[in-house]
Scaffold this motif. Structure first.
Motif, PDB file in Angstrom:
ATOM      1  N   ILE A 125     110.917  72.899 -16.213  1.00 21.37           N
ATOM      2  CA  ILE A 125     109.489  73.029 -15.923  1.00 21.37           C
ATOM      3  C   ILE A 125     109.319  73.163 -14.414  1.00 21.37           C
ATOM      4  N   GLY A 126     108.158  73.673 -14.002  1.00 21.01           N
ATOM      5  CA  GLY A 126     107.908  73.849 -12.579  1.00 21.01           C
ATOM      6  C   GLY A 126     108.503  75.144 -12.057  1.00 21.01           C
ATOM      7  N   GLU A 127     108.324  75.372 -10.751  1.00 25.09           N
ATOM      8  CA  GLU A 127     108.846  76.566 -10.095  1.00 25.09           C
ATOM      9  C   GLU A 127     109.871  76.163  -9.044  1.00 25.09           C
ATOM     10  N   CYS A 128     111.091  76.650  -9.202  1.00 27.38           N
ATOM     11  CA  CYS A 128     112.175  76.342  -8.255  1.00 27.38           C
ATOM     12  C   CYS A 128     112.281  74.833  -8.043  1.00 27.38           C
ATOM     13  N   LEU A 129     112.254  74.088  -9.129  1.00 25.58           N
ATOM     14  CA  LEU A 129     112.286  72.628  -9.086  1.00 25.58           C
ATOM     15  C   LEU A 129     113.612  72.123  -9.642  1.00 25.58           C
ATOM     16  N   PHE A 130     114.267  71.263  -8.861  1.00 26.86           N
ATOM     17  CA  PHE A 130     115.538  70.665  -9.264  1.00 26.86           C
ATOM     18  C   PHE A 130     115.379  69.151  -9.316  1.00 26.86           C
ATOM     19  N   ILE A 131     116.192  68.509 -10.137  1.00 33.89           N
ATOM     20  CA  ILE A 131     116.122  67.058 -10.294  1.00 33.89           C
ATOM     21  C   ILE A 131     117.527  66.476 -10.220  1.00 33.89           C
ATOM     22  N   GLY A 132     117.651  65.342  -9.547  1.00 32.08           N
ATOM     23  CA  GLY A 132     118.939  64.671  -9.415  1.00 32.08           C
ATOM     24  C   GLY A 132     118.713  63.218  -9.048  1.00 32.08           C
ATOM     25  N   SER A 133     119.754  62.559  -8.564  1.00 31.16           N
ATOM     26  CA  SER A 133     119.610  61.140  -8.251  1.00 31.16           C
ATOM     27  C   SER A 133     120.506  60.738  -7.091  1.00 31.16           C
ATOM     28  N   LEU A 134     120.120  59.649  -6.448  1.00 28.15           N
ATOM     29  CA  LEU A 134     120.943  59.024  -5.424  1.00 28.15           C
ATOM     30  C   LEU A 134     121.958  58.116  -6.111  1.00 28.15           C
ATOM     31  N   ASP A 135     123.011  57.755  -5.401  1.00 25.79           N
ATOM     32  CA  ASP A 135     124.023  56.871  -5.986  1.00 25.79           C
ATOM     33  C   ASP A 135     123.424  55.523  -6.356  1.00 25.79           C
ATOM     34  N   THR A 136     122.575  55.012  -5.472  1.00 24.82           N
ATOM     35  CA  THR A 136     121.890  53.743  -5.719  1.00 24.82           C
ATOM     36  C   THR A 136     120.464  53.852  -5.199  1.00 24.82           C
ATOM     37  N   ALA A 137     119.604  53.002  -5.697  1.00 19.97           N
ATOM     38  CA  ALA A 137     118.223  52.985  -5.217  1.00 19.97           C
ATOM     39  C   ALA A 137     118.190  52.543  -3.753  1.00 19.97           C
ATOM     40  N   VAL A 138     117.323  53.190  -2.972  1.00 25.95           N
ATOM     41  CA  VAL A 138     117.191  52.845  -1.553  1.00 25.95           C
ATOM     42  C   VAL A 138     115.715  52.686  -1.215  1.00 25.95           C
ATOM     43  N   GLU A 139     115.443  51.974  -0.136  1.00 27.42           N
ATOM     44  CA  GLU A 139     114.066  51.844   0.321  1.00 27.42           C
ATOM     45  C   GLU A 139     113.538  53.212   0.734  1.00 27.42           C
ATOM     46  N   MET A 140     112.285  53.472   0.400  1.00 28.68           N
ATOM     47  CA  MET A 140     111.706  54.780   0.665  1.00 28.68           C
ATOM     48  C   MET A 140     111.752  55.126   2.151  1.00 28.68           C
ATOM     49  N   LYS A 141     111.439  54.178   3.005  1.00 27.63           N
ATOM     50  CA  LYS A 141     111.456  54.458   4.441  1.00 27.63           C
ATOM     51  C   LYS A 141     112.854  54.845   4.900  1.00 27.63           C
ATOM     52  N   ASN A 142     113.866  54.161   4.375  1.00 30.79           N
ATOM     53  CA  ASN A 142     115.245  54.486   4.743  1.00 30.79           C
ATOM     54  C   ASN A 142     115.638  55.872   4.240  1.00 30.79           C
ATOM     55  N   PHE A 143     115.185  56.205   3.028  1.00 32.47           N
ATOM     56  CA  PHE A 143     115.494  57.533   2.490  1.00 32.47           C
ATOM     57  C   PHE A 143     114.838  58.614   3.341  1.00 32.47           C
ATOM     58  N   ALA A 144     113.590  58.388   3.740  1.00 31.26           N
ATOM     59  CA  ALA A 144     112.902  59.352   4.603  1.00 31.26           C
ATOM     60  C   ALA A 144     113.647  59.527   5.921  1.00 31.26           C
ATOM     61  N   GLN A 145     114.139  58.434   6.475  1.00 30.01           N
ATOM     62  CA  GLN A 145     114.908  58.516   7.717  1.00 30.01           C
ATOM     63  C   GLN A 145     116.219  59.267   7.509  1.00 30.01           C
ATOM     64  N   ASN A 146     116.843  59.065   6.343  1.00 31.50           N
ATOM     65  CA  ASN A 146     118.082  59.781   6.031  1.00 31.50           C
ATOM     66  C   ASN A 146     117.838  61.285   5.916  1.00 31.50           C
ATOM     67  N   VAL A 147     116.732  61.655   5.277  1.00 29.13           N
ATOM     68  CA  VAL A 147     116.384  63.073   5.144  1.00 29.13           C
ATOM     69  C   VAL A 147     116.115  63.679   6.519  1.00 29.13           C
ATOM     70  N   LYS A 148     115.386  62.953   7.340  1.00 30.58           N
ATOM     71  CA  LYS A 148     115.093  63.428   8.698  1.00 30.58           C
ATOM     72  C   LYS A 148     116.377  63.700   9.467  1.00 30.58           C
ATOM     73  N   ALA A 149     117.337  62.793   9.371  1.00 35.27           N
ATOM     74  CA  ALA A 149     118.601  62.957  10.088  1.00 35.27           C
ATOM     75  C   ALA A 149     119.431  64.096   9.497  1.00 35.27           C
ATOM     76  N   ALA A 150     119.490  64.169   8.168  1.00 36.81           N
ATOM     77  CA  ALA A 150     120.318  65.181   7.506  1.00 36.81           C
ATOM     78  C   ALA A 150     119.833  66.594   7.798  1.00 36.81           C
ATOM     79  N   LEU A 151     118.510  66.764   7.906  1.00 26.96           N
ATOM     80  CA  LEU A 151     117.939  68.089   8.141  1.00 26.96           C
ATOM     81  C   LEU A 151     117.639  68.340   9.615  1.00 26.96           C
ATOM     82  N   ASN A 152     117.956  67.349  10.450  1.00 29.74           N
ATOM     83  CA  ASN A 152     117.724  67.471  11.895  1.00 29.74           C
ATOM     84  C   ASN A 152     116.255  67.763  12.196  1.00 29.74           C
ATOM     85  N   CYS A 153     115.381  67.016  11.533  1.00 31.61           N
ATOM     86  CA  CYS A 153     113.938  67.188  11.724  1.00 31.61           C
ATOM     87  C   CYS A 153     113.468  66.426  12.962  1.00 31.61           C
TER      88      CYS A 153
END
Length: 252
Positions: A125-153
């Motif tokens: 369902i959706g358009e160009c939508l993918f679904i997956g999971s992290l190895d373990t649950a993480v705090e949302m703020k930490n995940f946002a920081q990880n995404v920022k670092a990984a994408l060099n935002c």
């Protein structure tokens, strides 16, 4: 000698043109598929500066994600990228939603890999939508920081209605319209590159966190892995990432 057609045939093995969405205009938009190539420049978009960079480097072909010709052309000036491509004899191969939808390799798979999302699958369902999971649950703020670092935002936007996240929906570029589908799939957070105000409100009502990493950052992540993939297949061709095109958004 390697021809553009050889590169196009290789793309068919992981991002076939037949999978592009109805509104799209992917494919060889400028040039002849029988042209031979020795040097190729890759860029998210084809701008005037990218064409001039290709000419300076001696590249016969530019591979981009966004189509250099998308809407009908009613006028073409001498500084328009399409005019410059033809004038300089540089071909343009544009792989857009077909590359977004690649399940073995593509923009969303590259994005998911970069931010640590595993077992990624294309949603039905959706358009160009993918679904997956992290190895373990993480705090949302930490995940946002990880995404920022990984994408060099330089910065990104996020919400944290759910304090912890594990199931992650990914839709690169302008994927904010997928909030309802992401929530239906049980995602804790949707990572995208563009989301509108009313879509954020909808996500809030669905208890779905969002990360808006910016259109450029959410898609440019595919360029270097694509260069490696193409270089492994065509060792006789020099593939180079554009230095003249980057994210022009500034944060204060």
């Amino acid at each position: 000698m390697t021809k553009i057609s050889d590169i196009m045939e290789y793309f068919e093995t992981f991002a076939p043109l037949t999978t592009q969405m109805d509104f799209d205009n992917s494919g060889l938009l400028v040039g002849d598929r029988d042209n031979t190539v020795k040097k190729v420049l890759l860029s998210l978009d084809i701008t005037k500066d990218v064409v001039l960079e290709a000419e300076e480097l001696g590249c016969e072909l530019i591979i981009s994600h966004h189509p250099v010709i998308f809407n009908p052309i009613k006028h073409m000036g001498t500084h328009d990228p399409s005019y410059l491509l033809a004038n300089k004899g540089v071909s343009a191969l544009c792989m857009h939603t077909n590359l977004d939808l690649g399940t073995e390799f593509g923009v969303n798979v590259a994005l998911a890999n970069a931010i640590g999302v595993h077992n990624v699958k294309l949603a039905d369902i959706g358009e160009c939508l993918f679904i997956g999971s992290l190895d373990t649950a993480v705090e949302m703020k930490n995940f946002a920081q990880n995404v920022k670092a990984a994408l060099n935002c330089s910065g990104l936007r996020y919400t944290d209605l759910k304090p912890n996240v594990k199931t992650v929906a990914v839709s690169s570029g302008a994927g904010g319209s997928n909030v309802f589908e992401a929530a239906k799939l049980g995602a804790d957070v949707l990572v995208t590159g563009e989301i509108k105000h009313h879509e954020i409100n909808a996500a809030n009502s669905l208890n779905l966190n969002i990360i808006d990493a910016g259109h450029f950052k959410s898609e440019d992540i595919v360029i270097l892995p694509l260069i490696k993939r193409l270089s492994d297949r065509f060792s006789n061709i020099i593939f180079t990432k554009s230095k003249s095109y980057s994210d022009f958004i500034k944060y204060v």
